[in-house]
Scaffold this motif. Sequence first.
Motif: not given
Length: 725
Positions: A94-119
């Motif tokens: 179980l530790i593997f999907p948790i850690l890999f899931g955490l890493a993937a979640g951090l990576f997604v910040n690339v597309i969910t943080t640089p725009f304005n709030k609504n976007v």
Amino acid sequence: MRTNTKKKKSKKSNSTGIQNMMKIVNGIKEGVVTFTKVLQVFLSKMMVRKKKLRKKEPIVPWRKMSHLWLFAIVFIYDEIVLRLFTGSSLFGHLIFPILFGLAAGLFVNVITTPFNKNVNWLVSVITMSIISIYFITECLVKRTFHVYMTLSSLLTNAGGVMGRFSTDFITTIINGWFVILVFLLPVVIYALVGKKMFPANTYRWPVSVASVLSSVVLSFLTIVLVWIGGTGSLYTDLFDFNRGSETFGLLTGTRLSATRSGTNSLVAINPEEGVESDFSDYKKNVLNIDFDTLIANDDKQYKEIDQYVNSLPGTSMNKYTGLFKGKNLILICAEGWSDASVNEELTPTLYRLIHNGFYFSDFYQPYWGGSTTTGEFSFLLGLVPGYDISSIQDTVGDNNYFTMPNQLQRIGYYTAGYHNWDFDYYERDQTHENLGMNKWIGKRNGIEEIAGVQELDYVSDEMLFQSTIEKCTDMQPFCSYYITMDGHMPYELDDYEGTELLDYVISIVGDGYNDQSLAYFCKQYKFEKGIKALVDGLEEKGIADDTVICICADHYPYYLEDISDLYGFEVDNNLKRDCNSWILWSGCLEEGKELESWQCEIDTPTYSLDIIPTLSNLFGLEYDSRMLVGRDVFSDATPLVMWNDYSWLTTKGYYSTQTGEYFPIEGENDDNYVNQINNLVKSKKDYSTKVRELDYFGHVFGKDEIKDSTSLWKQTYGKKEKDEE
């Protein structure tokens, strides 16, 4: 006195040890607190504010930065829920999907943080929805087919599955409503209250950079843990999508499936090297291919295959070589068939064919994944299919040199393929003619007319064989290929309640089976009627002795929720799940017939990849045994059965990659032998992948245009008939 002094010193020593430990713990605690404060300050400064602030900007509370951890939480949630719903071990790795899931979640910040709030909010909702739908789909697929399917397979065939099995698809969705609800819960919550609970604030570019770096570092550390935990080979050279997704999580399995381009080096291994052969008086089944010239002129990717094939010894001809030369051949892919349904009273024709031809008492049709098409691929092409429906679709335009229809077509046989379902399902209208079938006929392109029913009416297996046997027998020798349909899922007893068929089945097998198994027996009885119609038709035409019937299942009946109920024993591994029968029969082998004395039992392990080399030898065809993964079962080749997850079976033992255990049949555990066969299996699978991806047979033999076997037949055999007249 000395004793008391020692005790006091011991107490003092223990006290000092505890104090030192507390200092270390407090130091770590202070370090974590300091780090979180620095991180909070950094993120606060990186957050874009709407209005100008005073010189000293206030530190933003963690709650207002919760969006940065949102996807990590959602991904971990999805991975855990997937395990719960698919019956996988919740805590296993179980530790593997948790850690890999955490890493993937951090990576997604690339597309969910640089725009304005609504976007940012909108992008987050869309991304979360796509991921949830993917998890839902894979969950339902796993629950239905007992295997995950690659993303490319789902995208390629979703339309066909939904369109042509729409009733089953809708039923699956209805029955899986709770699964859908649970996976969509985070999306619904975020869409409704996410703007307040997880404000999608705008961050400057250093946050994206930091997220990516953190994701990379965390992934690297997790990969280190993977190797420490003993599953490193599954992550790299022994990766397969199903087991990889079960072990590392669906997101990581998908990433590895999409990015794996390199394969292992091909290594020729002969487990019986140095053992004296009883076939030394026979020639080898190999073609006269100038590999020296190929090796000298080919580029690297082809040269590696050239060297591998050229280094293999090939298998020997034997006393069975040419036994069926000139006979007709009928190949049948039996949908969902298991010999567990064969009963001398319920299915007398199937029982007769199993026991009155060549009897394979230790045969397997591995569940390759990808449903019917990978089972087809294995015994039509003699290569290991990928864990994907697209394996056979990728053969379009390739030279599929060694399929039996292609080999027999080249010497003038009339070839055709028939199916009592949609002719273009799984894009068979594009693939099967290229596999050597002059005509491919199914629903909506002629099978209804041949069977004499209204368009779109169901054509049973019995009708399929009855109506097509006439067409074949008019043009001998012929090679016909069939995919049956009566044995297809679902297996619902409600469909047979109150019918004479159900009463008849229960009168023979009893009522000790569960509802699904009884429904399965009913469906297989219909398949029996089809095979009876075929054999009766051949005997009525007087050509049963001149015709060979070869029947192989596409896969085990995976739709049954309790396969152990049907089999009559606990099914806890691939070996028990995929055991079956291979029917190889001709009327000339039966009692009192010309070749009765050639009947025999093959008790060594055999599987679907052995079919092409065995038939090629029996029909006396010129083929190259080095270029096929399976073996001619009558030759001197070492018996080997392999699965797509790199498990294997030989006469010496069974190795399961699921548990990492070797179970010797004879003798003791031999690590050298296990490593040798592991490498052999990897090379065979790697070779199959390269042949498939590079059209290697097209490279060696040239382009193979789809032929008109009717014209070839007329040229070769039509002239003979005229001469005889």
